[in-house]
Design a protein around this motif. Structure first.
Motif, PDB file in Angstrom:
ATOM      1  N   THR A   1      27.243  43.526  37.700  1.00 42.57           N
ATOM      2  CA  THR A   1      25.979  43.471  36.173  1.00 42.57           C
ATOM      3  C   THR A   1      26.763  45.061  35.985  1.00 42.57           C
ATOM      4  O   THR A   1      27.598  45.531  35.768  1.00 42.57           O
ATOM      5  CB  THR A   1      24.869  43.455  37.007  1.00 42.57           C
ATOM      6  N   THR A   2      26.641  44.220  34.294  1.00 37.96           N
ATOM      7  CA  THR A   2      26.730  45.919  34.408  1.00 37.96           C
ATOM      8  C   THR A   2      25.333  46.391  33.931  1.00 37.96           C
ATOM      9  O   THR A   2      24.069  45.669  34.178  1.00 37.96           O
ATOM     10  CB  THR A   2      26.998  45.612  32.458  1.00 37.96           C
ATOM     11  N   GLY A   3      25.294  47.392  32.815  1.00 39.57           N
ATOM     12  CA  GLY A   3      23.077  48.175  32.878  1.00 39.57           C
ATOM     13  C   GLY A   3      22.977  49.050  34.752  1.00 39.57           C
ATOM     14  O   GLY A   3      23.627  49.573  35.100  1.00 39.57           O
ATOM     15  N   ASN A   4      21.769  48.906  34.449  1.00 42.01           N
ATOM     16  CA  ASN A   4      20.694  49.605  35.536  1.00 42.01           C
ATOM     17  C   ASN A   4      21.940  48.256  36.826  1.00 42.01           C
ATOM     18  O   ASN A   4      21.512  49.353  37.506  1.00 42.01           O
ATOM     19  CB  ASN A   4      19.947  48.905  35.190  1.00 42.01           C
ATOM     20  N   ALA A   5      22.043  47.268  37.214  1.00 41.14           N
ATOM     21  CA  ALA A   5      22.433  46.838  38.343  1.00 41.14           C
ATOM     22  C   ALA A   5      23.811  47.357  39.204  1.00 41.14           C
ATOM     23  O   ALA A   5      24.451  46.706  39.366  1.00 41.14           O
ATOM     24  CB  ALA A   5      21.972  45.289  38.362  1.00 41.14           C
ATOM     25  N   THR A   6      24.276  48.271  38.328  1.00 40.72           N
ATOM     26  CA  THR A   6      25.226  48.873  38.887  1.00 40.72           C
ATOM     27  C   THR A   6      25.258  49.157  40.611  1.00 40.72           C
ATOM     28  O   THR A   6      24.109  49.095  40.835  1.00 40.72           O
ATOM     29  CB  THR A   6      26.186  50.495  38.583  1.00 40.72           C
ATOM     30  N   GLY A   7      26.104  49.356  41.826  1.00 44.87           N
ATOM     31  CA  GLY A   7      26.307  49.695  42.413  1.00 44.87           C
ATOM     32  C   GLY A   7      26.255  48.117  44.045  1.00 44.87           C
ATOM     33  O   GLY A   7      26.372  48.316  44.473  1.00 44.87           O
ATOM     34  N   VAL A   8      26.441  46.762  43.306  1.00 47.28           N
ATOM     35  CA  VAL A   8      26.902  46.414  43.846  1.00 47.28           C
ATOM     36  C   VAL A   8      28.098  45.201  43.253  1.00 47.28           C
ATOM     37  O   VAL A   8      27.941  44.529  41.433  1.00 47.28           O
ATOM     38  CB  VAL A   8      25.751  44.943  43.257  1.00 47.28           C
ATOM     39  N   ASN A   9      28.814  44.773  44.161  1.00 40.96           N
ATOM     40  CA  ASN A   9      29.683  44.135  44.431  1.00 40.96           C
ATOM     41  C   ASN A   9      29.919  42.856  44.907  1.00 40.96           C
ATOM     42  O   ASN A   9      29.130  42.162  45.616  1.00 40.96           O
ATOM     43  CB  ASN A   9      31.672  44.862  43.916  1.00 40.96           C
ATOM     44  N   THR A  10      30.836  41.886  43.907  1.00 42.51           N
ATOM     45  CA  THR A  10      30.790  40.378  44.801  1.00 42.51           C
ATOM     46  C   THR A  10      32.076  39.762  44.745  1.00 42.51           C
ATOM     47  O   THR A  10      33.207  40.227  44.308  1.00 42.51           O
ATOM     48  CB  THR A  10      29.869  39.941  44.104  1.00 42.51           C
ATOM     49  N   THR A  11      32.421  38.585  45.242  1.00 40.18           N
ATOM     50  CA  THR A  11      33.947  37.639  45.070  1.00 40.18           C
ATOM     51  C   THR A  11      34.316  37.972  43.685  1.00 40.18           C
ATOM     52  O   THR A  11      35.240  37.082  43.581  1.00 40.18           O
ATOM     53  CB  THR A  11      33.547  36.656  46.180  1.00 40.18           C
ATOM     54  N   GLY A  12      33.118  37.383  42.877  1.00 39.15           N
ATOM     55  CA  GLY A  12      33.208  37.065  41.537  1.00 39.15           C
ATOM     56  C   GLY A  12      34.035  38.431  40.532  1.00 39.15           C
ATOM     57  O   GLY A  12      33.983  38.424  39.594  1.00 39.15           O
ATOM     58  N   ASN A  13      33.717  39.552  41.166  1.00 38.57           N
ATOM     59  CA  ASN A  13      34.569  41.346  40.774  1.00 38.57           C
ATOM     60  C   ASN A  13      35.836  40.818  40.232  1.00 38.57           C
ATOM     61  O   ASN A  13      36.265  40.511  41.426  1.00 38.57           O
ATOM     62  CB  ASN A  13      34.262  42.349  40.996  1.00 38.57           C
ATOM     63  N   LEU A  14      36.270  40.752  38.832  1.00 37.85           N
ATOM     64  CA  LEU A  14      38.058  41.342  39.116  1.00 37.85           C
ATOM     65  C   LEU A  14      38.444  42.003  39.819  1.00 37.85           C
ATOM     66  O   LEU A  14      37.401  42.888  40.041  1.00 37.85           O
ATOM     67  CB  LEU A  14      38.301  40.981  37.550  1.00 37.85           C
ATOM     68  N   PRO A  15      39.778  42.144  40.427  1.00 36.42           N
ATOM     69  CA  PRO A  15      40.239  43.889  40.738  1.00 36.42           C
ATOM     70  C   PRO A  15      41.229  44.297  39.895  1.00 36.42           C
ATOM     71  O   PRO A  15      41.090  44.415  39.031  1.00 36.42           O
ATOM     72  CB  PRO A  15      41.761  42.826  42.227  1.00 36.42           C
ATOM     73  N   PRO A  16      40.709  46.035  40.549  1.00 34.27           N
ATOM     74  CA  PRO A  16      40.633  46.760  40.181  1.00 34.27           C
ATOM     75  C   PRO A  16      42.421  46.918  39.110  1.00 34.27           C
ATOM     76  O   PRO A  16      43.523  46.387  40.044  1.00 34.27           O
ATOM     77  CB  PRO A  16      40.433  48.147  41.272  1.00 34.27           C
ATOM     78  N   THR A  17      42.722  47.624  38.193  1.00 32.88           N
ATOM     79  CA  THR A  17      44.164  47.504  37.574  1.00 32.88           C
ATOM     80  C   THR A  17      44.591  48.691  36.806  1.00 32.88           C
ATOM     81  O   THR A  17      44.103  49.156  36.347  1.00 32.88           O
ATOM     82  CB  THR A  17      43.669  46.437  36.116  1.00 32.88           C
ATOM     83  N   ARG A  18      45.488  48.386  37.397  1.00 29.33           N
ATOM     84  CA  ARG A  18      46.878  49.859  36.787  1.00 29.33           C
ATOM     85  C   ARG A  18      47.486  49.142  35.601  1.00 29.33           C
ATOM     86  O   ARG A  18      47.549  47.754  35.334  1.00 29.33           O
ATOM     87  CB  ARG A  18      47.950  49.697  37.675  1.00 29.33           C
ATOM     88  N   ILE A  19      47.390  50.495  34.383  1.00 33.01           N
ATOM     89  CA  ILE A  19      47.573  50.044  32.972  1.00 33.01           C
ATOM     90  C   ILE A  19      48.376  50.694  33.066  1.00 33.01           C
ATOM     91  O   ILE A  19      48.573  52.262  32.860  1.00 33.01           O
ATOM     92  CB  ILE A  19      46.779  49.892  32.485  1.00 33.01           C
ATOM     93  N   TYR A  20      49.806  50.261  32.260  1.00 33.27           N
ATOM     94  CA  TYR A  20      51.403  50.442  31.859  1.00 33.27           C
ATOM     95  C   TYR A  20      51.323  50.978  30.269  1.00 33.27           C
ATOM     96  O   TYR A  20      50.755  49.919  30.371  1.00 33.27           O
ATOM     97  CB  TYR A  20      52.015  50.607  32.945  1.00 33.27           C
ATOM     98  N   GLY A  21      52.113  51.469  30.354  1.00 33.14           N
ATOM     99  CA  GLY A  21      52.279  51.822  28.600  1.00 33.14           C
ATOM    100  C   GLY A  21      53.694  52.894  27.891  1.00 33.14           C
ATOM    101  O   GLY A  21      53.761  53.546  28.592  1.00 33.14           O
ATOM    102  N   ALA A  22      53.693  52.412  26.768  1.00 31.39           N
ATOM    103  CA  ALA A  22      55.322  53.465  26.552  1.00 31.39           C
ATOM    104  C   ALA A  22      55.394  53.428  24.741  1.00 31.39           C
ATOM    105  O   ALA A  22      54.246  52.651  24.202  1.00 31.39           O
ATOM    106  CB  ALA A  22      56.336  52.683  27.153  1.00 31.39           C
ATOM    107  N   THR A  23      55.294  54.540  24.341  1.00 34.19           N
ATOM    108  CA  THR A  23      54.871  54.475  22.870  1.00 34.19           C
ATOM    109  C   THR A  23      55.939  55.865  22.272  1.00 34.19           C
ATOM    110  O   THR A  23      56.358  56.530  23.194  1.00 34.19           O
ATOM    111  CB  THR A  23      53.488  55.952  22.746  1.00 34.19           C
ATOM    112  N   LEU A  24      56.424  55.340  20.251  1.00 34.67           N
ATOM    113  CA  LEU A  24      57.508  56.066  20.112  1.00 34.67           C
ATOM    114  C   LEU A  24      56.803  56.002  18.781  1.00 34.67           C
ATOM    115  O   LEU A  24      56.401  55.105  18.061  1.00 34.67           O
ATOM    116  CB  LEU A  24      59.138  54.996  20.350  1.00 34.67           C
ATOM    117  N   ASN A  25      56.443  57.519  18.968  1.00 37.84           N
ATOM    118  CA  ASN A  25      56.671  58.147  17.639  1.00 37.84           C
ATOM    119  C   ASN A  25      57.685  58.238  16.338  1.00 37.84           C
ATOM    120  O   ASN A  25      58.637  59.251  16.728  1.00 37.84           O
ATOM    121  CB  ASN A  25      54.899  59.453  17.338  1.00 37.84           C
TER     122      ASN A  25
END
Length: 336
Positions: A309-333
């Protein structure tokens, strides 16, 4: 109120700040659970008083200033100690639940906010689990207990900027500790027999680690170390039923972690494009977020930052959570 200092040394080669703050919030806005018979399951109210205090420090250094060969090294860091306490609640209440079920997030007078509260097994004054002298099984504590604060008390952030010729590397790491999380996913995996915890005794009878037996009476207990009274069923009879399996405390672990939060590797391509009639500057970079994470051995299930959940009820996770995600990217300016 807040006060602090800002300083610079050696022509600003070293800069930093140190701050202390103390914030008293009256009529804190909080969501609370309500009786469904009212037609609502929750409501937002103004209640009580909360104290937030803390220290914040920053330090930045130019270890190697930029040289003619474009070599430089900058290091930075920030450190915070944050604490909170519920000073009062309305109508003489000692606690208010901010979520439903168990474990539950509560505001408790005199305790850090928010606090994880849930079920536990019976323990001696030193925290050792009390087991039955005949069966070796723990028993359920009839009272809910405080399992720990769900917001980190200590936060550390580090940055590095390293340059060599046309290459620049920027790194950001952070560390958090001083709080707990409830791993609901571990509870589900243990019930299914697929967690490492459920196989920790080889599915065989075992002596509950660091347990004690009461050789006295309920009124005058005498606790001795349990060295030979085994739990008779080390299989489904223990890991899918009984007091230890059902206790919320079984699945509470440290929320501490180290993370390589960001990494950015930049290449300045000016020297290769400066002969062009159309391109003035060009840079190419590759970057990533949440690339690496280190956690205590007690938590090998999920990212402590993830909650169901969000807000005050942090600190609790369940099997309904998505797994942590790595993010990769590239930029050309490209500048024309």
């Amino acid at each position: 109120y807040e006060f602090g200092i800002t300083f610079g040394l050696f022509n600003s080669r070293i800069t930093g700040t140190a701050t202390y703050y103390n914030d008293q919030t009256i009529n804190q806005t909080l969501p609370i659970s309500t009786d469904p018979a009212t037609g609502y399951t929750s409501t937002i109210v103004n209640l009580g008083a909360v104290s937030n205090t803390g220290y914040e420090f920053t330090l930045n250094t130019h270890v190697i200033s930029q040289t003619p060969d474009n070599v430089y090294l900058d290091l930075g860091g920030n450190f915070a100690i944050q604490d909170s306490k519920v000073l009062s609640l309305p109508n003489g209440l000692n606690s208010i639940s901010l979520s439903s079920g168990t474990p539950v997030i509560q505001a408790i007078v005199g305790a850090p906010y928010p606090m994880l509260v849930g079920t536990d097994v019976n323990r001696d004054p030193s925290g050792h689990v009390i087991v039955d002298a005949n069966t070796g099984m723990p028993s359920t504590n009839p009272n809910l207990v405080q399992l720990g604060r769900t917001t980190p008390k200590y936060l550390l952030g580090l940055t590095q900027r390293i340059g060599y010729k046309f290459i620049t590397l920027n790194l950001v790491e952070d560390y958090r500790t001083g709080y707990v999380i409830y791993n609901g996913s571990l509870s589900s995996a243990t019930a299914a027999g697929s967690s490492a915890l459920s196989a920790s005794a080889g599915r065989l009878p075992f002596v509950f680690p660091n347990s004690v037996i009461n050789t006295g009476t309920a009124a005058n207990p005498v606790y001795v170390n349990n060295t030979n009274t085994s739990i008779q069923d080390g299989n489904i009879g223990f890991w899918d039923s009984g007091s230890y399996f059902a206790a919320n405390s079984t699945y509470v672990t440290s929320g501490a972690y180290w993370k390589l939060r960001e990494a950015d590797l930049e290449f300045k391509l000016d020297q290769w494009v400066k002969q062009s009639k159309f391109i003035k500057r060009a840079t190419f970079s590759i970057n990533g977020r949440n690339l690496l994470m280190w956690r205590p051995k007690s938590n090998n299930w999920t990212d402590p930052e993830f909650a169901n959940t969000t807000g005050n009820a942090t600190g609790v996770n369940t099997t309904g959570n998505l797994p942590p995600t790595r993010i990769y990217g590239a930029t050309l300016n490209v500048t024309f």
